[in-house]
Scaffold this motif. Sequence first.
Motif, PDB file in Angstrom:
ATOM      1  N   THR A  14      -3.156  -1.501   2.884  1.00  0.00           N
ATOM      2  CA  THR A  14      -4.437  -1.702   3.601  1.00  0.00           C
ATOM      3  C   THR A  14      -5.242  -2.829   2.743  1.00  0.00           C
ATOM      4  OG1 THR A  14      -4.849   0.555   4.219  1.00  0.00           O
ATOM      5  CG2 THR A  14      -6.564  -0.423   4.203  1.00  0.00           C
ATOM      6  N   ARG A  15      -5.612  -3.890   3.396  1.00  0.00           N
ATOM      7  CA  ARG A  15      -6.160  -4.832   2.560  1.00  0.00           C
ATOM      8  C   ARG A  15      -7.635  -5.042   3.003  1.00  0.00           C
ATOM      9  NH1 ARG A  15      -1.834  -9.573   3.870  1.00  0.00           N
ATOM     10  NH2 ARG A  15       0.161  -8.605   3.141  1.00  0.00           N
ATOM     11  N   HIS A  16      -8.335  -5.590   1.976  1.00  0.00           N
ATOM     12  CA  HIS A  16      -9.971  -5.973   2.270  1.00  0.00           C
ATOM     13  C   HIS A  16      -9.997  -7.517   2.753  1.00  0.00           C
ATOM     14  CE1 HIS A  16     -11.766  -2.363   0.545  1.00  0.00           C
ATOM     15  NE2 HIS A  16     -10.670  -2.345  -0.178  1.00  0.00           N
ATOM     16  N   ARG A  17     -10.587  -7.770   3.838  1.00  0.00           N
ATOM     17  CA  ARG A  17     -10.932  -8.814   4.203  1.00  0.00           C
ATOM     18  C   ARG A  17     -12.254  -9.150   3.860  1.00  0.00           C
ATOM     19  NH1 ARG A  17      -9.130  -7.888  10.611  1.00  0.00           N
ATOM     20  NH2 ARG A  17      -7.102  -7.372  10.383  1.00  0.00           N
ATOM     21  N   GLY A  18     -12.430 -10.485   3.399  1.00  0.00           N
ATOM     22  CA  GLY A  18     -13.609 -10.739   3.002  1.00  0.00           C
ATOM     23  C   GLY A  18     -14.089 -10.633   1.463  1.00  0.00           C
ATOM     24  N   LEU A  19     -13.022 -10.251   0.750  1.00  0.00           N
ATOM     25  CA  LEU A  19     -13.268 -10.010  -0.548  1.00  0.00           C
ATOM     26  C   LEU A  19     -12.658 -11.301  -1.560  1.00  0.00           C
ATOM     27  CD1 LEU A  19     -12.715  -6.283  -0.962  1.00  0.00           C
ATOM     28  CD2 LEU A  19     -14.915  -7.314  -0.798  1.00  0.00           C
ATOM     29  N   GLY A  20     -12.040 -12.068  -1.015  1.00  0.00           N
ATOM     30  CA  GLY A  20     -11.595 -13.261  -1.867  1.00  0.00           C
ATOM     31  C   GLY A  20     -10.008 -12.932  -1.975  1.00  0.00           C
ATOM     32  N   HIS A  21      -9.366 -13.983  -2.172  1.00  0.00           N
ATOM     33  CA  HIS A  21      -7.701 -14.113  -2.141  1.00  0.00           C
ATOM     34  C   HIS A  21      -7.320 -13.103  -3.270  1.00  0.00           C
ATOM     35  CE1 HIS A  21      -3.834 -15.459  -1.725  1.00  0.00           C
ATOM     36  NE2 HIS A  21      -3.669 -15.699  -2.977  1.00  0.00           N
ATOM     37  N   GLY A  22      -7.996 -13.155  -4.516  1.00  0.00           N
ATOM     38  CA  GLY A  22      -7.567 -11.963  -5.477  1.00  0.00           C
ATOM     39  C   GLY A  22      -7.638 -10.810  -5.069  1.00  0.00           C
ATOM     40  N   ASN A  23      -8.428 -10.423  -4.295  1.00  0.00           N
ATOM     41  CA  ASN A  23      -8.700  -8.799  -3.804  1.00  0.00           C
ATOM     42  C   ASN A  23      -7.949  -8.475  -2.773  1.00  0.00           C
ATOM     43  OD1 ASN A  23     -10.344  -8.377  -6.235  1.00  0.00           O
ATOM     44  ND2 ASN A  23     -12.198  -9.068  -4.958  1.00  0.00           N
ATOM     45  N   LEU A  24      -7.159  -9.401  -2.204  1.00  0.00           N
ATOM     46  CA  LEU A  24      -6.656  -9.097  -0.900  1.00  0.00           C
ATOM     47  C   LEU A  24      -5.565  -7.769  -0.911  1.00  0.00           C
ATOM     48  CD1 LEU A  24      -5.818 -12.273   1.006  1.00  0.00           C
ATOM     49  CD2 LEU A  24      -7.301 -10.793   1.961  1.00  0.00           C
ATOM     50  N   ARG A  25      -4.891  -7.612  -1.945  1.00  0.00           N
ATOM     51  CA  ARG A  25      -3.859  -6.501  -1.924  1.00  0.00           C
ATOM     52  C   ARG A  25      -4.336  -5.311  -2.662  1.00  0.00           C
ATOM     53  NH1 ARG A  25       1.207  -8.196  -0.661  1.00  0.00           N
ATOM     54  NH2 ARG A  25       1.303 -10.300  -0.423  1.00  0.00           N
ATOM     55  N   LYS A  69       6.244   9.744   1.000  1.00  0.00           N
ATOM     56  CA  LYS A  69       7.628   9.720   0.391  1.00  0.00           C
ATOM     57  C   LYS A  69       8.297   8.289   0.667  1.00  0.00           C
ATOM     58  CE  LYS A  69       7.818  12.998  -2.438  1.00  0.00           C
ATOM     59  NZ  LYS A  69       7.853  13.066  -4.095  1.00  0.00           N
ATOM     60  N   VAL A  70       7.865   7.829   1.906  1.00  0.00           N
ATOM     61  CA  VAL A  70       8.763   6.476   2.545  1.00  0.00           C
ATOM     62  C   VAL A  70       7.678   5.382   2.012  1.00  0.00           C
ATOM     63  CG1 VAL A  70       9.959   7.866   4.231  1.00  0.00           C
ATOM     64  CG2 VAL A  70       7.905   6.893   4.803  1.00  0.00           C
ATOM     65  N   GLY A  71       6.485   5.541   1.436  1.00  0.00           N
ATOM     66  CA  GLY A  71       5.895   4.224   1.227  1.00  0.00           C
ATOM     67  C   GLY A  71       4.992   3.948   2.270  1.00  0.00           C
ATOM     68  N   ARG A  72       4.742   4.733   3.380  1.00  0.00           N
ATOM     69  CA  ARG A  72       3.556   4.461   4.218  1.00  0.00           C
ATOM     70  C   ARG A  72       2.043   4.858   3.633  1.00  0.00           C
ATOM     71  NH1 ARG A  72       7.107   5.551   9.403  1.00  0.00           N
ATOM     72  NH2 ARG A  72       5.153   5.769  10.465  1.00  0.00           N
ATOM     73  N   THR A  73       1.665   4.675   2.702  1.00  0.00           N
ATOM     74  CA  THR A  73       0.606   5.492   2.193  1.00  0.00           C
ATOM     75  C   THR A  73      -0.597   5.191   2.952  1.00  0.00           C
ATOM     76  OG1 THR A  73       0.169   3.601   0.411  1.00  0.00           O
ATOM     77  CG2 THR A  73       1.594   5.252  -0.263  1.00  0.00           C
ATOM     78  N   ALA A  74      -0.998   4.113   3.413  1.00  0.00           N
ATOM     79  CA  ALA A  74      -1.864   3.883   4.363  1.00  0.00           C
ATOM     80  C   ALA A  74      -2.199   4.891   5.447  1.00  0.00           C
ATOM     81  CB  ALA A  74      -2.079   2.598   4.865  1.00  0.00           C
ATOM     82  N   GLU A  75      -0.985   4.981   6.115  1.00  0.00           N
ATOM     83  CA  GLU A  75      -0.828   6.199   7.090  1.00  0.00           C
ATOM     84  C   GLU A  75      -0.911   7.458   6.727  1.00  0.00           C
ATOM     85  OE1 GLU A  75       2.075   5.005  10.135  1.00  0.00           O
ATOM     86  OE2 GLU A  75       2.588   3.452   8.787  1.00  0.00           O
ATOM     87  N   ALA A  76      -0.419   7.713   5.340  1.00  0.00           N
ATOM     88  CA  ALA A  76      -0.417   9.158   5.000  1.00  0.00           C
ATOM     89  C   ALA A  76      -2.096   9.453   4.623  1.00  0.00           C
ATOM     90  CB  ALA A  76       0.320   9.083   3.669  1.00  0.00           C
ATOM     91  N   GLU A  77      -2.740   8.501   4.129  1.00  0.00           N
ATOM     92  CA  GLU A  77      -4.076   8.637   3.822  1.00  0.00           C
ATOM     93  C   GLU A  77      -4.828   8.933   4.957  1.00  0.00           C
ATOM     94  OE1 GLU A  77      -7.405   9.349   1.826  1.00  0.00           O
ATOM     95  OE2 GLU A  77      -5.305   8.905   0.817  1.00  0.00           O
ATOM     96  N   GLU A  78      -4.418   8.359   5.903  1.00  0.00           N
ATOM     97  CA  GLU A  78      -5.359   8.347   7.450  1.00  0.00           C
ATOM     98  C   GLU A  78      -5.090   9.790   8.031  1.00  0.00           C
ATOM     99  OE1 GLU A  78      -5.072   6.758  12.012  1.00  0.00           O
ATOM    100  OE2 GLU A  78      -3.993   5.911  10.334  1.00  0.00           O
TER     101      GLU A  78
END
Length: 537
Positions: A54-65, A283-292
């Motif tokens: 999950t990335r933040h749009r509008g926070l600048g390139h350095g914060n995208l990840r 466990k498979v790295g889909r942390t955004a979906e797990a958090e959802e």
Amino acid sequence: MQRLFRLLACRQRKTTTARRAHPLAGATFKRDHARLENDHVCAPWETKGGHFETRHRGLGHGNLRRVCNSHSSGGGVAMPTPVNAGARLDRLPAGSFHRRVLWLVGMGMFFDSFDNTLSGSVLAALLDSKWSTLEQNSLFMSATFIGLTLGAAAAGWLSDRFGRRFAYQFNLAIFGSMALLSTLAPSMPWLIAIRAVMGLGMGAEYVMCYGLIIEFVPPEKRGRYLGYLAVFAGAGVFATSSIGALIIPWLGWRTMFLIGGCGTIWVWWLRRHLPESPRWLEKVGRTAEAEEVMQRIEQEAAAAGPLPPFTAVPSSPPRWVPITVLFSRPVIRRTLLALVVNVSCLFGSYTLTGWMPTFFVRQGMSVTRSLAFTAAMMAGWLIGPLLCVVLADRVGRRWGLVAFGVICAAFGATYPFLTEPTWIIVCGMMLVASVSVFLTLGLGGTPELFPTEYRFRGGGLAQTVGRAGLIISPFVVLTLFNNYGINGVIGAISGMYLAVALLMAVAGIETNQKSLEAIEPEAAAAPEVALTPVRQP
């Protein structure tokens, strides 16, 4: 074939994600990120490697990840932290979410039992109408057993590779559609072929249901929920016998497949809202979906009152663990225990409930006594799971298998030699109830032995070997009976139950009241197994 499965799983995931509200729209995120609410948007992005973040749009390139997190300690953008799905699920009180999962999973087991056990009444009707022969009926049963065996093996691989949600919907679609297709079978050979494919879905359901329920239910309630699942399965057995006696003489055997098929497709439609296991997603790295998924579950649980705190547990990096891990040094003991327990409980259940009436008739007993056993069997398949509901969390799976292994051996050794009709019914009912408890604790406790990364492959392998044993079990039973009589059969089965009870007492692993993560085998010896980064479907 793998590319096809990946395509189906990916399409299902994307469709589901599009329907859901965004995971970071919950109350906690709104509180922690109030100052970003009007200026920035969080959205899941897929990287080139197929991983979701999950990335933040509008926070600048350095914060995208920077990955969004709903458990930050203050305002602003939270730094990445594990979702800790296991710890967060285990601290939730059993509530409406767990009851809904139980209902949807249990109804799948109900119709699986219904479709699995309709063969007795259907084959009798086919033989009576000259639509089939004894030889074709035997082929029908063999095709069923082969399908069940292969289905159990496939369920484990599909679940660990493509997700629990994809696998349980896939297997329901198979045996539901094949049940409906059976109503159109033009001849017995066609019905046998359809039944073999139908068996693939039926064999997968038991692997899926027991494994799925334990990943959602808190530790102190897992045994109780395993018992509830067994109640659904026992009700399916009872419904098959009762409905078959009423429907087949009136509307014919095809109606049984129609009822089972329509019911299964109905459950398949309802299950589309059942979430993916957040444990597996993490466990498979889909942390955004797990958090959802976790936020949605917690939001529903919080409606009943404040949620208790949880202790964060370090999470290992996402890995795809090959099936050879089941035979590695830290896991081989669990694998062998699972194999022995599954073979024993399936063989004992099938023999004691399926062959006893035949033995009685062969030894000159009246049909009345055979029918008394049938009545006792139907009651026992409901009494046993209810006993499991009450006892499983108190005595645990390990010592429950020890106790009921001894009880099964005692009742099994006593029952064939009773002559008083009242005692035949009472003892037979207690025998089948004990066998049912042993079966539930054995099949339901197996997935607890293995970590999330290969839980379903471990359970699938154990059930595959157990069901493969059922293919050759008639030959074993008949050989014992022809050479040693009913005493030989009962002695062998009772000895088997006692041997398993002794094995569990000496080398068993207790899983009761423990987090699934706390039961996992030691990771120290993991380097002897080749691990590769997980690949997203």
